[in-house]
Design a protein around this motif. Sequence first.
Motif, mmCIF file in Angstrom:
data_model
loop_
_atom_site.group_PDB
_atom_site.id
_atom_site.type_symbol
_atom_site.label_atom_id
_atom_site.label_comp_id
_atom_site.label_asym_id
_atom_site.label_seq_id
_atom_site.Cartn_x
_atom_site.Cartn_y
_atom_site.Cartn_z
ATOM 1 N N ASP A 230 45.937 40.437 49.809
ATOM 2 C CA ASP A 230 45.011 39.417 49.301
ATOM 3 C C ASP A 230 43.530 39.783 49.421
ATOM 4 N N HIS B 32 42.302 42.589 47.382
ATOM 5 C CA HIS B 32 41.995 43.338 46.180
ATOM 6 C C HIS B 32 41.937 42.411 44.975
ATOM 7 N N PRO B 33 40.989 42.634 44.045
ATOM 8 C CA PRO B 33 40.927 41.807 42.840
ATOM 9 C C PRO B 33 42.137 42.057 41.949
ATOM 10 N N VAL B 34 42.465 41.073 41.151
ATOM 11 C CA VAL B 34 43.616 41.169 40.254
ATOM 12 C C VAL B 34 43.242 42.004 39.034
ATOM 13 N N SER B 35 44.022 43.036 38.761
ATOM 14 C CA SER B 35 43.824 43.888 37.600
ATOM 15 C C SER B 35 44.790 43.435 36.515
ATOM 16 N N ARG B 36 44.254 43.238 35.306
ATOM 17 C CA ARG B 36 45.081 42.759 34.200
ATOM 18 C C ARG B 36 44.575 43.371 32.900
ATOM 19 N N ARG C 201 43.101 48.077 31.354
ATOM 20 C CA ARG C 201 43.237 47.234 32.537
ATOM 21 C C ARG C 201 41.878 47.119 33.209
ATOM 22 N N SER C 202 41.544 45.916 33.686
ATOM 23 C CA SER C 202 40.258 45.691 34.320
ATOM 24 C C SER C 202 40.327 44.467 35.211
ATOM 25 N N THR C 203 39.320 44.335 36.066
ATOM 26 C CA THR C 203 39.175 43.140 36.892
ATOM 27 C C THR C 203 38.076 42.234 36.349
ATOM 28 N N ALA C 204 37.502 42.582 35.197
ATOM 29 C CA ALA C 204 36.430 41.790 34.590
ATOM 30 C C ALA C 204 36.954 40.414 34.168
ATOM 31 N N HIS C 205 36.111 39.400 34.354
ATOM 32 C CA HIS C 205 36.474 38.031 33.992
ATOM 33 C C HIS C 205 35.759 37.628 32.709
#
Length: 86
Positions: free
Chosen positions: A4, A6-10, A26-30
């Motif tokens: 919990d 690490h940022p979520v990569s999607r 894939r990125s962690t950018a929102h």
Amino acid sequence: MKPDIHPVSRPVVFRDRAAGVAFLTRSTAHSTRTIEWEDGAVHPLVDVEISSASHPFHTGTSRVLDTAGRVERFERRYGRTAPNRR
């Protein structure tokens, strides 16, 4: 690895506004904006000003400045200055 932290990569779509090209990666950018990709899935959309599709270095349109010629032209026009003496 600690859980919990690490940022979520999607999958995220990055769209280059200058070239009109979109990349799915894939990125962690929102992002609050979304786009439907070619496979029918909906992904977050991030608009970028420049990417490898439009950057002069990657497209081969970069210019090399002739700094030696500029210096010589300056010295011809204004003359060479005396060296600093202290």
